[in-house]
Design a protein around this motif. Sequence first.
Motif, PDB file in Angstrom:
ATOM      1  N   ASN A 116       0.820  -1.208   0.000  1.00 15.48           N
ATOM      2  CA  ASN A 116       0.000   0.000   0.000  1.00 15.48           C
ATOM      3  C   ASN A 116       0.855   1.260   0.000  1.00 15.48           C
ATOM      4  O   ASN A 116       0.508   2.253  -0.661  1.00 15.48           O
ATOM      5  CB  ASN A 116      -0.943  -0.007   1.203  1.00 15.48           C
ATOM      6  CG  ASN A 116      -2.099  -0.962   1.029  1.00 15.48           C
ATOM      7  OD1 ASN A 116      -3.042  -0.690   0.289  1.00 15.48           O
ATOM      8  ND2 ASN A 116      -2.042  -2.101   1.700  1.00 15.48           N
TER       9      ASN A 116
ATOM     10  N   SER B  49      -5.790   2.804  -0.608  1.00 14.52           N
ATOM     11  CA  SER B  49      -4.576   2.248  -0.013  1.00 14.52           C
ATOM     12  C   SER B  49      -4.328   2.822   1.383  1.00 14.52           C
ATOM     13  O   SER B  49      -3.909   2.112   2.293  1.00 14.52           O
ATOM     14  CB  SER B  49      -3.363   2.525  -0.910  1.00 14.52           C
ATOM     15  OG  SER B  49      -3.437   1.772  -2.099  1.00 14.52           O
TER      16      SER B  49
ATOM     17  N   SER C 207      -6.550   1.049   3.712  1.00 12.62           N
ATOM     18  CA  SER C 207      -6.030  -0.281   4.027  1.00 12.62           C
ATOM     19  C   SER C 207      -4.939  -0.211   5.094  1.00 12.62           C
ATOM     20  O   SER C 207      -4.870  -1.064   5.982  1.00 12.62           O
ATOM     21  CB  SER C 207      -5.474  -0.945   2.755  1.00 12.62           C
ATOM     22  OG  SER C 207      -6.498  -1.197   1.830  1.00 12.62           O
TER      23      SER C 207
ATOM     24  N   ASP D 124     -14.508   2.645   2.247  1.00 15.34           N
ATOM     25  CA  ASP D 124     -14.115   1.943   1.018  1.00 15.34           C
ATOM     26  C   ASP D 124     -15.262   1.894   0.016  1.00 15.34           C
ATOM     27  O   ASP D 124     -15.069   2.109  -1.187  1.00 15.34           O
ATOM     28  CB  ASP D 124     -13.653   0.519   1.353  1.00 15.34           C
ATOM     29  CG  ASP D 124     -12.207   0.473   1.799  1.00 15.34           C
ATOM     30  OD1 ASP D 124     -11.557   1.534   1.822  1.00 15.34           O
ATOM     31  OD2 ASP D 124     -11.714  -0.622   2.119  1.00 15.34           O
TER      32      ASP D 124
ATOM     33  N   HIS E  32     -11.575  -2.232 -10.667  1.00 15.52           N
ATOM     34  CA  HIS E  32     -12.544  -1.738  -9.692  1.00 15.52           C
ATOM     35  C   HIS E  32     -13.615  -2.787  -9.408  1.00 15.52           C
ATOM     36  O   HIS E  32     -14.023  -2.977  -8.261  1.00 15.52           O
ATOM     37  CB  HIS E  32     -13.207  -0.455 -10.203  1.00 15.52           C
ATOM     38  CG  HIS E  32     -12.239   0.628 -10.549  1.00 15.52           C
ATOM     39  ND1 HIS E  32     -11.043   0.794  -9.879  1.00 15.52           N
ATOM     40  CD2 HIS E  32     -12.268   1.595 -11.500  1.00 15.52           C
ATOM     41  CE1 HIS E  32     -10.393   1.818 -10.389  1.00 15.52           C
ATOM     42  NE2 HIS E  32     -11.107   2.318 -11.382  1.00 15.52           N
TER      43      HIS E  32
ATOM     44  N   VAL F  98     -12.162  -5.523  -7.184  1.00 17.40           N
ATOM     45  CA  VAL F  98     -12.069  -5.074  -5.791  1.00 17.40           C
ATOM     46  C   VAL F  98     -13.452  -5.040  -5.148  1.00 17.40           C
ATOM     47  O   VAL F  98     -13.634  -5.459  -4.007  1.00 17.40           O
ATOM     48  CB  VAL F  98     -11.401  -3.687  -5.719  1.00 17.40           C
ATOM     49  CG1 VAL F  98     -11.509  -3.104  -4.316  1.00 17.40           C
ATOM     50  CG2 VAL F  98      -9.933  -3.785  -6.125  1.00 17.40           C
TER      51      VAL F  98
ATOM     52  N   PHE G 246     -14.454  -7.261  -1.975  1.00 21.09           N
ATOM     53  CA  PHE G 246     -14.791  -6.567  -0.737  1.00 21.09           C
ATOM     54  C   PHE G 246     -16.216  -6.890  -0.295  1.00 21.09           C
ATOM     55  O   PHE G 246     -16.493  -7.048   0.899  1.00 21.09           O
ATOM     56  CB  PHE G 246     -14.623  -5.054  -0.934  1.00 21.09           C
ATOM     57  CG  PHE G 246     -14.732  -4.268   0.328  1.00 21.09           C
ATOM     58  CD1 PHE G 246     -13.962  -4.578   1.435  1.00 21.09           C
ATOM     59  CD2 PHE G 246     -15.608  -3.194   0.416  1.00 21.09           C
ATOM     60  CE1 PHE G 246     -14.060  -3.849   2.609  1.00 21.09           C
ATOM     61  CE2 PHE G 246     -15.717  -2.457   1.577  1.00 21.09           C
ATOM     62  CZ  PHE G 246     -14.944  -2.790   2.676  1.00 21.09           C
TER      63      PHE G 246
ATOM     64  N   ASN H  24      -8.590  -8.024   1.603  1.00 19.82           N
ATOM     65  CA  ASN H  24      -8.817  -6.668   1.084  1.00 19.82           C
ATOM     66  C   ASN H  24      -7.591  -5.762   1.231  1.00 19.82           C
ATOM     67  O   ASN H  24      -7.159  -5.147   0.255  1.00 19.82           O
ATOM     68  CB  ASN H  24     -10.043  -6.046   1.769  1.00 19.82           C
ATOM     69  CG  ASN H  24     -10.548  -4.831   1.050  1.00 19.82           C
ATOM     70  OD1 ASN H  24     -10.888  -4.909  -0.122  1.00 19.82           O
ATOM     71  ND2 ASN H  24     -10.598  -3.698   1.735  1.00 19.82           N
TER      72      ASN H  24
ATOM     73  N   ASN I 263      -5.875  -5.603  -2.678  1.00 16.05           N
ATOM     74  CA  ASN I 263      -6.276  -4.386  -3.389  1.00 16.05           C
ATOM     75  C   ASN I 263      -5.098  -3.697  -4.065  1.00 16.05           C
ATOM     76  O   ASN I 263      -5.154  -3.392  -5.259  1.00 16.05           O
ATOM     77  CB  ASN I 263      -6.977  -3.417  -2.435  1.00 16.05           C
ATOM     78  CG  ASN I 263      -8.436  -3.769  -2.256  1.00 16.05           C
ATOM     79  OD1 ASN I 263      -8.882  -4.828  -2.683  1.00 16.05           O
ATOM     80  ND2 ASN I 263      -9.190  -2.906  -1.625  1.00 16.05           N
TER      81      ASN I 263
ATOM     82  N   TYR J  89      -4.566  -3.302  -8.181  1.00 19.17           N
ATOM     83  CA  TYR J  89      -4.380  -2.008  -8.836  1.00 19.17           C
ATOM     84  C   TYR J  89      -2.974  -1.871  -9.415  1.00 19.17           C
ATOM     85  O   TYR J  89      -2.782  -1.263 -10.476  1.00 19.17           O
ATOM     86  CB  TYR J  89      -4.660  -0.866  -7.860  1.00 19.17           C
ATOM     87  CG  TYR J  89      -6.119  -0.684  -7.575  1.00 19.17           C
ATOM     88  CD1 TYR J  89      -7.030  -0.485  -8.608  1.00 19.17           C
ATOM     89  CD2 TYR J  89      -6.602  -0.710  -6.270  1.00 19.17           C
ATOM     90  CE1 TYR J  89      -8.378  -0.324  -8.350  1.00 19.17           C
ATOM     91  CE2 TYR J  89      -7.957  -0.542  -5.999  1.00 19.17           C
ATOM     92  CZ  TYR J  89      -8.837  -0.357  -7.048  1.00 19.17           C
ATOM     93  OH  TYR J  89     -10.168  -0.191  -6.794  1.00 19.17           O
TER      94      TYR J  89
END
Length: 328
Positions: free
Chosen positions: A49, A74, A77, A118, A248, A251, A255, A288, A292, A296
């Motif tokens: 992150n 990020s 997270s 989120d 997206h 994720v 999530f 997550n 994530n 990305y």
Amino acid sequence: MFIFSLNINLEVNETQTLITLGGYVDVVKYRYVYFVLWLIVYVLILCCNCTIIYIIWIHRNLHEPMYIFIAALSLNSLLFSTAIYPKLFMDVLSHRQSVSRATCMLQSFFFYTLGGSDFILLSAMAFDRYVSICKPLQYATTMSTTSVTIFLVLGWLLPACQMMVATVISAKQKLCHFTLAGIFCNNSIQRLYCVKPRILTVWSLFVLTNITFIPVLFILFTYIKILMVAYRSCREVRKKAAETCLPHLMVLISFSCLCGFDVIIARLDSDLSKTVRLIMSLQIVVYNPLFNPIIYGVKMKEIWKHIKRLLLCGTHHPISQKRCERSR
């Protein structure tokens, strides 16, 4: 005066009440296994992150709404993991796995505030993609710096305010049970109350609707519109939609499944074995925050390009150094 001081003492003692965390499996036997595995995961979460945030921060071509929202996810997270993992480290190395009620409520507050944040940030990202693909001529005015700032403020402030109300209501409830069937504090703490108040149930449904259901419905609506426009457009538009929207969606699906796990754990607490409950709880705090930035970083072409350049410049091989210099 005596009654007033007695009430204060009772409130203080209530917040200092120790709650036993009963979700561990053979913690004495596997104490150091737990610690090493969670330390590795936490370090990976921090590194992944922080890398995403650093890359977006230093490269001006990434100072766009989509990448700013990715950096905000990020950051979420990082905060989420910091609210969970240090306490896990202390618990597995302690002879007694327990937490004060005040700390438990604080951890639960951050857990759901950042989770709701989120969803709102993912909604903002979906809207950004919708304007970019479906209304490109209006993108510059619609997704201005002011608009992005408003989305970010709402993303953090709206869940925090709503969860603050829920936390205040929860703090006033009397505990009749003191063993939490989990390894961290979430909505399972409501099972410890002597009586669960109706107002807490109503407010929880209100919060769940505001920061989960409405954002998910909005995201699905925007992506349906994007798919319809992309299907009728040229190949270049379809390629752009696939490259920017697929991460997206991945994720969001991941999530949403993890949030479903949290609901299942709370609702079927007595019907789940301790091992199954532990595995489901770990998925919530591992997948997550860890995957994530990986999604990305790999799927977003511009971010991946800068990551490869960063790795290339970090090596000391002469050929790599020459390539790094040429890329600059």
